[in-house]
Design an enzyme around this catalytic site. Structure first.
Site, short mmCIF file in Angstrom:
data_model
loop_
_atom_site.label_atom_id
_atom_site.label_comp_id
_atom_site.label_asym_id
_atom_site.label_seq_id
_atom_site.Cartn_x
_atom_site.Cartn_y
_atom_site.Cartn_z
N ASP A 1 0.83 -1.20 0.00
CA ASP A 1 0.00 0.00 0.00
C ASP A 1 0.87 1.26 0.00
OD1 ASP A 1 -2.21 1.60 0.12
OD2 ASP A 1 -2.96 0.85 2.03
N ASP A 2 0.73 2.10 -1.03
CA ASP A 2 1.42 3.40 -1.10
C ASP A 2 2.94 3.29 -1.21
OD1 ASP A 2 -1.03 4.61 -0.92
OD2 ASP A 2 -0.59 5.77 0.88
N ASP B 1 -0.09 -0.62 -4.92
CA ASP B 1 -1.45 -0.28 -5.38
C ASP B 1 -1.53 1.07 -6.08
OD1 ASP B 1 -1.13 1.26 -3.09
OD2 ASP B 1 -3.16 0.93 -2.37
N ASN B 2 -0.54 1.92 -5.89
CA ASN B 2 -0.47 3.21 -6.58
C ASN B 2 0.90 3.80 -6.33
OD1 ASN B 2 -2.79 3.78 -4.09
ND2 ASN B 2 -0.79 4.74 -3.89
N CYS C 1 -6.08 3.71 -4.02
CA CYS C 1 -6.15 2.27 -3.75
C CYS C 1 -7.43 1.54 -4.14
CB CYS C 1 -5.83 2.00 -2.28
SG CYS C 1 -6.41 3.22 -1.13
N HIS D 1 -10.45 -3.27 0.81
CA HIS D 1 -10.79 -1.93 0.32
C HIS D 1 -11.65 -1.90 -0.94
CE1 HIS D 1 -9.23 2.45 0.88
NE2 HIS D 1 -10.53 2.33 1.02
N ARG E 1 -7.33 -1.74 -6.76
CA ARG E 1 -7.67 -3.09 -6.33
C ARG E 1 -8.83 -3.66 -7.14
NH1 ARG E 1 -5.01 -3.41 -1.06
NH2 ARG E 1 -3.80 -1.48 -1.03
N HIS F 1 1.26 2.31 4.14
CA HIS F 1 0.33 3.44 4.18
C HIS F 1 0.45 4.20 5.50
CE1 HIS F 1 -3.53 5.59 4.14
NE2 HIS F 1 -3.71 5.22 2.89
N LYS G 1 1.12 10.06 -5.41
CA LYS G 1 -0.16 9.38 -5.26
C LYS G 1 -1.31 10.34 -5.51
CE LYS G 1 -3.09 7.26 -1.69
NZ LYS G 1 -3.19 6.82 -0.29
N LYS H 1 -5.32 -6.08 3.48
CA LYS H 1 -6.26 -4.97 3.20
C LYS H 1 -7.10 -5.28 1.96
CE LYS H 1 -6.22 -0.23 1.50
NZ LYS H 1 -5.43 0.99 1.27
N SER I 1 -8.06 1.04 4.57
CA SER I 1 -6.75 1.56 4.97
C SER I 1 -6.63 1.68 6.48
CB SER I 1 -6.51 2.93 4.34
OG SER I 1 -6.54 2.86 2.93
#
Length: 491
Positions: free
Chosen positions: A31-32, A298-299, A69, A125, A73, A246, A316, A123, A148
């Site tokens: 994540d991130d 994810d990004n 995110c 989401h 996903r 994240h 992001k 996660k 998150s």
């Protein structure tokens, strides 16, 4: 009896041969994580396990996610542009009325139909109401936080890093302000957010506070290793979407301070440790030669929270390369050429058709997908290619389009040659009017399908929707009625 034994023996050999050609699949989603937050993509920190993974596998250097995110996903799970399957303006929050439709076909459902054991650990989401959770989307089991790690009360650790004091809980007299942050369509925002729930299958098993946040990378990893050990004798699909890295940044105490840079970098080091645990387990069980492992984000990384997207421009949330191009590694010893990299345009929406093809899933051909099978790229086949055209959506808006090296930012008349100018520094639109016109034509084709600046378009599918969405845990610790079979309240 001899003919019967011969038939059974032949069947056993045939099944064994099929199983050997049907890979286990592990998809690790961070994540991130910034493009340059790991060693193979230029990080200043030590990530030896990811370094080895890249040396034994392939780096995908033009791999695309989405700017944030939830849509990322959605693409990963469905093989489609996120706007097609989950048309929301940004991300989902707790107690959202909408989520990924149970009618959508996910990669887990495709692989489950081919005999795979499936698990999601981490996660999710894509909606936190029971109808939207992983166990209703093709996963045999689920363990994790449904969104998150910052989507909870500040007083319980979700709004600040562990090196900062926890803020006090909002006064009860400010309920009106909290109510203003509630949006039934996409969920509850800000200080009004309910406690973070840890879910196991269909049950809320824990109320996540600051102390628990430190443990999740380790706990997810332990669960992942356990799943691999328990399912080593049949094909399995493990989706491991970490809450790391994240904000707020909660590495395990053993990793705090290890980078000498920041908590965000400490957590990236713990992520590397986690990858090492997974790969070492596969090697120990002699599953490495029959397991495809993908590592990605994810990004793009948020620059204001310590991520590093060098040499990309942007952060992001944007459709600049730094917001949507992600560090990605594919590993399958003996099948993916070691120490290689590809500039082919690939994306998260490619994982469903790729995994489905490798698993011999006939059902994939029946699905309308935007992604493509990129297994020829991964396996190093001569002449293999990625996408001819890629579209950059942010929420409902089509903001850019790429074909080959050329990327056009729509509405800005900014054209960049990404092979010569990966940092999007020199606008060459005035020098290449023909390329601009060609990319504009591609954009018009996509607008006719998925639209632009609106969620209504011919190719956009129905959202999943529930009536009267409720938090899974209320502020007093009460678990939503009818959801949990284990506990009534959580401390």
């Amino acid at each position: 009896m001899k003919p019967l034994l011969l038939i059974l023996s032949s069947f056993t050999l045939l099944y064994s041969a099929f199983a050997a050609e049907t890979p286990n699949i592990v998809l690790i989603n961070i994540d991130d994580l910034g493009y340059a937050d790991i060693g193979p993509f230029g990080a200043k920190i030590s990530t030896p396990h990811l370094d080895r993974m890249a040396k034994e596998g392939m780096k995908l250097t033009s791999h695309y996610a989405a700017p944030v995110c939830t849509p990322s996903r959605a693409a990963m799970m469905t093989g489609c542009y996120p706007k097609r399957v989950l048309p929301v303006p940004h991300v989902l929050f707790p107690a959202a009325a909408v989520g990924l439709s149970p009618k959508a076909t996910t990669v887990a459902e495709v692989l489950k139909g081919a005999g795979y054991a499936t698990a999601c650990i981490g996660k999710w989401h894509l909606g936190d109401q029971p109808e939207f959770l992983p166990t209703n989307q093709g996963f045999d089991s689920y363990y994790g936080i449904p969104y998150s790690n910052d989507m909870g009360p500040g007083a319980e650790g979700s709004k600040s890093n562990p090196d900062q004091p926890l803020p006090k809980a909002a006064a009860k007299g400010k309920a009106g302000a909290a109510k203003a942050d509630a949006e039934p369509e996409t969920g509850i925002k800000g200080q009004a957010q309910p406690p973070l729930p840890l879910i196991e299958d269909h049950n809320v098993v824990e109320r996540v506070k600051a102390a628990q946040q430190h443990t999740f990378t380790r706990r997810y990893t332990e669960r992942a290793v356990k799943f691999i050990r328990e399912h080593q004798k049949k094909p399995f699909f493990l989706y491991l979407p970490h809450n790391a890295v994240h904000f707020p940044h909660y590495p395990h105490q053993e990793f705090m301070g290890k980078s000498g840079i920041s908590l965000q970098k400490d957590w990236a080091i713990e992520v590397d440790w986690s990858v090492g645990q997974v790969l070492d387990t596969l090697r120990e069980l002699k599953l490495d030669a029959n397991t495809l492992v993908v590592f990605t984000s994810d990004n793009g990384g948020p620059l204001n929270q310590g991520a590093d997207n060098t040499p990309l421009r942007g952060s992001k949330g944007s459709t600049l390369e730094g917001g949507i191009r992600v560090c990605t590694i594919a590993w399958w010893p003996g099948r993916i050429p070691a120490g290689t990299e590809t500039k082919a345009i690939t994306a998260h929406m490619d994982w469903l058709p790729t995994f489905g093809e490798l698993a011999h899933c006939k059902s994939v051909g029946e699905l309308k997908l935007d992604g493509k099978d990129i297994s020829p790229v991964l396996l190093g086949q001569k002449g293999a290619s990625g996408h001819d055209v890629f579209y950059y959506y942010a929420g409902f808006n089509l903001q850019a389009v790429r074909s080959g090296p050329w990327k056009l930012h729509l509405g800005k008349n900014e054209l960049y040659n990404l092979e010569e100018d990966i940092g999007e520094a020199k606008n060459v639109a005035a020098e290449h009017a023909d390329i601009v016109a060609q990319l504009e034509k591609h954009a018009e084709t996509m607008r006719a399908d998925l639209g632009d600046k609106t969620k209504d378009a011919p190719g956009v599918r129905e959202l999943g929707r529930v009536e009267n969405p409720q938090p899974l845990i209320s502020a007093d610790g009460t678990v939503r009625e009818g959801f949990n079979k284990i506990a009534k309240t959580l401390p």
